[in-house]
Each structure stands twice: as structure tokens, then as C-alpha cells.
Design an enzyme around this catalytic site. Structure first.
Site, PDB file in Angstrom:
ATOM      1  N   ASN A   1      34.594  28.403  -4.295  1.00  0.00           N
ATOM      2  CA  ASN A   1      35.285  27.221  -3.768  1.00  0.00           C
ATOM      3  C   ASN A   1      35.405  26.098  -4.772  1.00  0.00           C
ATOM      4  O   ASN A   1      36.104  25.126  -4.529  1.00  0.00           O
ATOM      5  CB  ASN A   1      34.551  26.708  -2.512  1.00  0.00           C
ATOM      6  CG  ASN A   1      33.118  26.305  -2.806  1.00  0.00           C
ATOM      7  OD1 ASN A   1      32.444  26.930  -3.627  1.00  0.00           O
ATOM      8  ND2 ASN A   1      32.649  25.265  -2.159  1.00  0.00           N
TER       9      ASN A   1
ATOM     10  N   ARG B   1       0.798  -1.227   0.000  1.00  0.00           N
ATOM     11  CA  ARG B   1       0.000   0.000   0.000  1.00  0.00           C
ATOM     12  C   ARG B   1       0.831   1.277   0.000  1.00  0.00           C
ATOM     13  O   ARG B   1       0.291   2.362  -0.203  1.00  0.00           O
ATOM     14  CB  ARG B   1      -0.972  -0.018   1.195  1.00  0.00           C
ATOM     15  CG  ARG B   1      -2.126  -0.981   0.962  1.00  0.00           C
ATOM     16  CD  ARG B   1      -3.282  -0.625   1.862  1.00  0.00           C
ATOM     17  NE  ARG B   1      -3.085  -1.118   3.214  1.00  0.00           N
ATOM     18  CZ  ARG B   1      -3.480  -0.470   4.298  1.00  0.00           C
ATOM     19  NH1 ARG B   1      -4.037   0.724   4.211  1.00  0.00           N
ATOM     20  NH2 ARG B   1      -3.301  -1.004   5.489  1.00  0.00           N
TER      21      ARG B   1
ATOM     22  N   ASP C   1       7.917  -1.737  11.026  1.00  0.00           N
ATOM     23  CA  ASP C   1       7.059  -0.657  10.517  1.00  0.00           C
ATOM     24  C   ASP C   1       6.289   0.036  11.637  1.00  0.00           C
ATOM     25  O   ASP C   1       5.346   0.766  11.388  1.00  0.00           O
ATOM     26  CB  ASP C   1       6.086  -1.200   9.465  1.00  0.00           C
ATOM     27  CG  ASP C   1       5.093  -2.215  10.029  1.00  0.00           C
ATOM     28  OD1 ASP C   1       5.143  -2.505  11.247  1.00  0.00           O
ATOM     29  OD2 ASP C   1       4.261  -2.714   9.247  1.00  0.00           O
TER      30      ASP C   1
HETATM   31  C1  UD1 Z   1      -0.305  -8.742  12.902  1.00  0.00           C
HETATM   32  C2  UD1 Z   1      -0.840  -9.699  13.968  1.00  0.00           C
HETATM   33  C3  UD1 Z   1      -2.140  -9.119  14.563  1.00  0.00           C
HETATM   34  C4  UD1 Z   1      -1.870  -7.725  15.123  1.00  0.00           C
HETATM   35  C5  UD1 Z   1      -1.258  -6.831  14.040  1.00  0.00           C
HETATM   36  C6  UD1 Z   1      -0.825  -5.518  14.643  1.00  0.00           C
HETATM   37  C7  UD1 Z   1      -0.155 -11.943  13.319  1.00  0.00           C
HETATM   38  C8  UD1 Z   1      -0.575 -13.203  12.693  1.00  0.00           C
HETATM   39  N1  UD1 Z   1      -1.084 -10.983  13.359  1.00  0.00           N
HETATM   40  O1  UD1 Z   1      -1.259  -8.742  11.863  1.00  0.00           O
HETATM   41  O2  UD1 Z   1      -2.605  -9.944  15.581  1.00  0.00           O
HETATM   42  O3  UD1 Z   1      -3.051  -7.149  15.607  1.00  0.00           O
HETATM   43  O4  UD1 Z   1      -0.087  -7.443  13.461  1.00  0.00           O
HETATM   44  O5  UD1 Z   1      -0.404  -4.670  13.620  1.00  0.00           O
HETATM   45  O6  UD1 Z   1       0.950 -11.848  13.797  1.00  0.00           O
HETATM   46  N2  UD1 Z   1       6.146  -9.804   8.485  1.00  0.00           N
HETATM   47  C9  UD1 Z   1       7.289 -10.422   8.076  1.00  0.00           C
HETATM   48  N3  UD1 Z   1       7.202 -11.643   7.463  1.00  0.00           N
HETATM   49  C10 UD1 Z   1       6.011 -12.255   7.268  1.00  0.00           C
HETATM   50  C11 UD1 Z   1       4.847 -11.604   7.701  1.00  0.00           C
HETATM   51  C12 UD1 Z   1       4.944 -10.382   8.319  1.00  0.00           C
HETATM   52  O7  UD1 Z   1       8.397  -9.907   8.232  1.00  0.00           O
HETATM   53  O8  UD1 Z   1       6.017 -13.366   6.717  1.00  0.00           O
HETATM   54  C13 UD1 Z   1       6.248  -8.490   9.133  1.00  0.00           C
HETATM   55  C14 UD1 Z   1       5.581  -7.419   8.311  1.00  0.00           C
HETATM   56  O9  UD1 Z   1       6.507  -6.812   7.425  1.00  0.00           O
HETATM   57  C15 UD1 Z   1       5.083  -6.449   9.355  1.00  0.00           C
HETATM   58  C16 UD1 Z   1       4.803  -7.343  10.546  1.00  0.00           C
HETATM   59  O10 UD1 Z   1       5.546  -8.531  10.344  1.00  0.00           O
HETATM   60  O11 UD1 Z   1       6.053  -5.501   9.726  1.00  0.00           O
HETATM   61  C17 UD1 Z   1       3.342  -7.654  10.732  1.00  0.00           C
HETATM   62  O12 UD1 Z   1       2.865  -8.312   9.606  1.00  0.00           O
HETATM   63  P1  UD1 Z   1       1.445  -8.003   8.981  1.00  0.00           P
HETATM   64  O13 UD1 Z   1       1.251  -8.865   7.810  1.00  0.00           O
HETATM   65  O14 UD1 Z   1       1.278  -6.552   8.800  1.00  0.00           O
HETATM   66  O15 UD1 Z   1       0.492  -8.524  10.163  1.00  0.00           O
HETATM   67  P2  UD1 Z   1      -0.998  -8.112  10.421  1.00  0.00           P
HETATM   68  O16 UD1 Z   1      -1.847  -8.832   9.458  1.00  0.00           O
HETATM   69  O17 UD1 Z   1      -1.106  -6.647  10.473  1.00  0.00           O
HETATM   70 CA    CA Z   2       0.149  -4.705   9.696  1.00  0.00          CA
END
Ligand code: UD1
Ligand code: CA
Length: 450
Positions: free
Chosen positions: A368, A15, A105
């Protein structure tokens, strides 16, 4: 107990609509990743592991740019937050302490909050950071009994009763590293997203007779950045906090909302900042200096008693000693301006040394750059540089020397001498009057013709 940070930074950030990995977008001049690492620094981590994926080389470079003391591991496929944490297992093999999982992030988690989580580990095997969400939306929900955490249910897997819960998962988790990896071994991807959820950990722990608990923080701390509008909101939040922090530390901000800070701006007590000032990266201002309206400062130092602006630009390497005055429409770059010196109007001073109490006249330029190389200008103490002097570097002017207005200085000026290098003036008797008469006559003639 020693702590390891595991920072998840593999996501693409679709996004953001960007070629840059999400965690490298900046708030107050520092990548989101660096903000997350800075939050984590509060617990003095013995180890830091950054999990990269999208844009891995760039993310790794940013992490190493901030600290040498970091391990970077690659998650080549993004199979979920649990899978991401598992990538740190080898890097932390044999590590005896706790691990804290942070998201790259999520820039605003406070040090105190992480300390509270560490403290809560005395009572729980797994500690999760939760917050009361104004709009729980797509967050994972924390199913609790008091401070005991029973399980985390992801939005996609939740029934209506669970969706009614407003206590949400921030994503920050703390557990003994070894325990965390053991629990993650049991996580499957048998859920609505087909991902390995880190959030399955509390329920698995409890099933094994261990305990899980919640520490609560304010929603503002848990803000994660997923889009440009969210980045702008984060920037505004950071600026608001910086302005407040500066004022609490004794800085006067005449119009706080118009002053912009970098993550590393340092302003001493009794500094006065007029409206519309930008502090880019690497600025320190000592006690009692004044930064006047519409000035832009970057990579520079202003000492006690200094006055900068209005409308001044200090570029990297500008070092102002005590009581230096830099006036309107003046640019200073890579130059040391010694105590009490003045550059008050319309000048460019670059790659230079300016001695104590020296006065630089209006419109002075250090030439300069020859198109290929940069050269230095050295000006002694108590020098008087006449207005509109061009200083063609490399060049040195001795103490108590002087340049005549309009001089182009191409050779060194010895101590105590005056350099004058300009065409000698010649007054043509009556020339101007005769010229004007002719021109006026011509104009009158043209007027009749029309
Ligand atoms: C996650 C949580 C959710 C929480 C939310 C808060 C899980 C399953 N869910 O959901 O409970 O409320 O964050 O924002 O944990 N990332 C990786 N590798 C991956 C997946 C994710 O590095 O394979 C990193 C992403 O870049 C990000 C963070 O982990 O910085 C969270 O991942 P994201 O996919 O945004 O999780 P949410 O669906 O938001
Ligand atoms: Ca997220």
C-alpha cells in the site's frame, strides 16, 4: 440546580520525575485529567473550568481535546488549593449554580458520590467529601460532629489529638459558586505551609453562620496519583474494575487478569475473550464475537459472529463486518472487511476494501505504500486470492476474480478473471540428484582431510 466543575490541574507532580505534567499521565489510555472530567460529567455540568499551571499549554490541549465546552484558566504561581480555585472566579462570574471542586490527579471519584454531595447541599452550605483512611498520613483531617463539619485541619498544622482523627479530606468540595468565592476571599496564607488553603472554607462558613457537612466515600475513590508506583496501582485498579464490569455485562473472560482494557473499550454480551488480549483505544466488539488469545486491537470494530486471532493485530480503521474471520499473524489496518470474508494466515491488509465472502490466501500482502503515498486496494465479493499474492496498490480486483498463488498483481483484474504473474516453471531432468551427489562427495573428501 446547574453545576460548574472546577478542576485543579496546576501542580507539577515533581515525584513523577517527568517532563509531562502530572495530569497528562495516562490510565487505560486516557490522561488522568480526562478521568477526572469523566467523573464530573456524571453531574452534567453546565460549565467546566480547568485550572492550569505547570505545562499549561499541554494541559489545555488535552482538556479541549476531550470537550469543546471547557474554560481554561491559568494559575501562574501555585500558591495553594484555595488560590487555585480563585482563578476560576472570573470565568464563573454570574454563574448562579453550585460549584464542585475536583483534582485533576484524582481519577476514580464516582458519579454517584458527586450526586450524593449535590443532594447533601440541601442540608449544608458547604459539603466536603471525606473518607476513612487506612493510613491517614499527610491528609487533611475532618473535625466533625456527626455529619456536621466543624473544620479541616491540614497535617502540617495539626496537633496530636487532631492527627488521631482518621476521617480525612479527599479535596472534593461542593458549594454555591458565589458563596465559595466569597468565602475564599477571607482565606489567608497564615499557616505552616504559607499557602492559601481551600480547606479553610468550612470554618469560615461556620463563623459566618453558614453550615458545613461531610459526605463519605470509599478510600479507593479518592486515590490521587503522585508517583509512577501510584500510577501503576491506579492502572491495576482501573483494569480490575473494567474486567469485572465486562463480565457483569455478559462478556466471558477466560483469564481476566491477562486482558487489558482502554477507558473506552466496548464489548457486547456473549463476546468471548481468550487469554492475553490487549484492547487499546477505540475498540468496539459486537455481541457474540470471539477474540482469541494474544491478539492486539486498536481503533477497530468487530461485528457479530467475528473471530479474531489467535495472534492477530487489528490497527486503527479496521472494520470487520459480520462473521468475518481474521486468523493468526494477520495485520489489518484502515480496511473494511465485508461480511463472511476470511483472512486466515500471515497477511497484511492495509488501506483496503475486501468484499463479502472473499478468501484471502496465506501470506497475502497489500503493498500500500510507495515510500511517499499510501494507495488503496479494492477487492470485490467472492474473490479468491491465492497464497503469497502481492497486491501492488492502487489496484482493483472485480467480483469472483482470482489470483494464482505467488502472483504480483500490478494491474486491475476484471470480474471473473484470473491473474497469474509469476515465472513459468521449468523442471531440469535429474539436476537435483546430480547436484546432491557432487556435494556429498565434496563433504566426504573434507571429512578425510580433517
Ligand atoms: C490537599 C488538601 C488535603 C487533602 C488532600 C487530598 C488542601 C490545603 N489540602 O492536600 O486536605 O487531604 O489534598 O489529596 O487543600 N493544586 C493546584 N494549585 C495549587 C495547589 C494545588 O492546582 O496552587 C492542585 C494540585 O495540582 C493537586 C491538587 O490541587 O491536583 C491538590 O494539591 P496538593 O498540593 O496535592 O494538596 P495536598 O497537600 O495533597
Ligand atoms: Ca496531593
Amino acid at each position: 440546580m446547574s453545576v460548574a466543575l472546577i478542576i485543579l490541574a496546576a501542580g507539577k507532580g515533581t515525584r513523577m520525575q517527568s517532563d509531562l505534567p502530572k495530569v497528562l499521565h495516562e490510565v487505560a489510555g486516557a490522561p488522568l485529567l480526562v478521568h477526572a472530567m469523566t467523573s464530573g460529567a456524571a453531574v452534567e455540568p453546565a460549565r467546566t473550568v480547568v485550572v492550569t499551571g505547570h505545562g499549561a499549554e499541554l494541559v489545555e490541549a488535552a482538556a479541549r481535546d476531550w470537550t469543546d465546552d471547557v474554560d481554561v484558566v491559568l494559575q501562574s504561581e501555585q500558591l495553594g488549593t484555595g488560590h487555585a480555585v480563585m482563578q476560576a472566579r472570573d470565568a464563573l462570574a454570574g454563574f448562579e449554580g453550585d460549584a464542585i471542586v475536583l483534582y485533576g490527579d484524582t481519577p476514580f471519584i464516582r458519579g454517584e458520590t458527586l450526586e450524593a454531595m449535590q443532594a447533601a447541599r440541601a442540608g449544608y452550605d458547604v459539603v466536603v467529601l471525606g473518607f476513612e483512611a487506612a493510613d491517614p498520613a499527610r491528609y487533611g483531617r475532618l473535625v466533625t460532629d456527626g455529619d456536621d463539619l466543624l473544620e479541616i485541619v491540614e497535617f502540617k498544622d495539626a496537633d496530636d489529638a487532631t492527627l488521631a482523627i482518621t476521617l480525612c479530606n479527599s479535596g472534593v468540595v461542593c458549594a454555591k459558586a458565589e458563596v465559595l468565592f466569597d468565602l475564599l476571599d477571607a482565606v489567608t496564607n497564615d499557616n505552616a505551609s504559607g499557602e492559601y488553603y481551600l480547606t479553610d472554607i468550612p470554618a469560615i462558613a461556620r463563623a459566618r453562620g453558614m453550615t458545613a457537612g461531610v459526605v463519605r466515600c470509599l478510600e479507593a475513590e479518592t486515590m490521587g496519583i503522585n508517583s509512577r508506583p501510584e500510577l501503576a496501582v491506579a492502572e491495576a485498579a482501573f483494569q480490575a474494575q473494567s474486567r469485572l464490569g465486562a463480565m457483569e455485562n455478559g462478556v466471558t473472560l477466560q483469564a481476566p487478569d491477562t486482558v487489558y482494557f482502554s477507558h473506552d473499550t466496548y464489548l457486547g454480551a456473549d463476546v468471548v475473550v481468550e487469554p492475553n488480549v490487549v484492547f487499546a483505544k477505540g475498540v468496539t466488539v459486537e455481541n457474540g464475537a470471539t477474540i482469541r488469545a494474544f491478539s492486539h486491537l486498536e481503533g477497530c470494530h468487530v461485528s457479530r459472529g467475528g473471530v479474531v486471532g489467535p495472534f492477530a493485530r487489528l490497527r486503527p480503521g479496521a472494520e470487520l463486518a459480520e462473521d468475518v474471520k481474521i486468523g493468526n499473524f494477520v495485520e489489518i489496518k484502515n480496511a473494511v472487511i465485508e461480511a463472511g470474508a476470511k483472512v486466515n494466515h500471515l497477511s497484511y491488509i492495509g488501506d483496503a476494501q475486501v468484499g463479502e465472502r472473499t478468501n484471502i490466501g496465506a501470506g497475502t500482502i497489500t503493498c500500500n505504500y510507495d515510500g511517499v503515498f499510501k494507495h488503496k486496494t479494492t477487492i470485490g465479493a467472492d474473490v479468491f486470492i491465492g497464497s503469497n499474492t502481492m497486491l501492488v496498490a492502487p489496484v482493483t480486483l472485480g467480483d469472483e476474480s482470482m489470483t494464482a498463488t505467488g502472483t504480483v498483481v500490478t494491474r486491475d483484474v476484471p470480474e471473473g478473471d484470473m491473474a497469474v504473474a509469476r515465472a513459468r516453471q521449468d523442471n531440469k531432468t535429474g539436476f537435483a540428484r546430480r547436484m546432491f551427489e557432487k556435494l556429498k562427495a565434496k563433504k566426504a573428501k573434507q571429512g578425510k582431510g580433517a
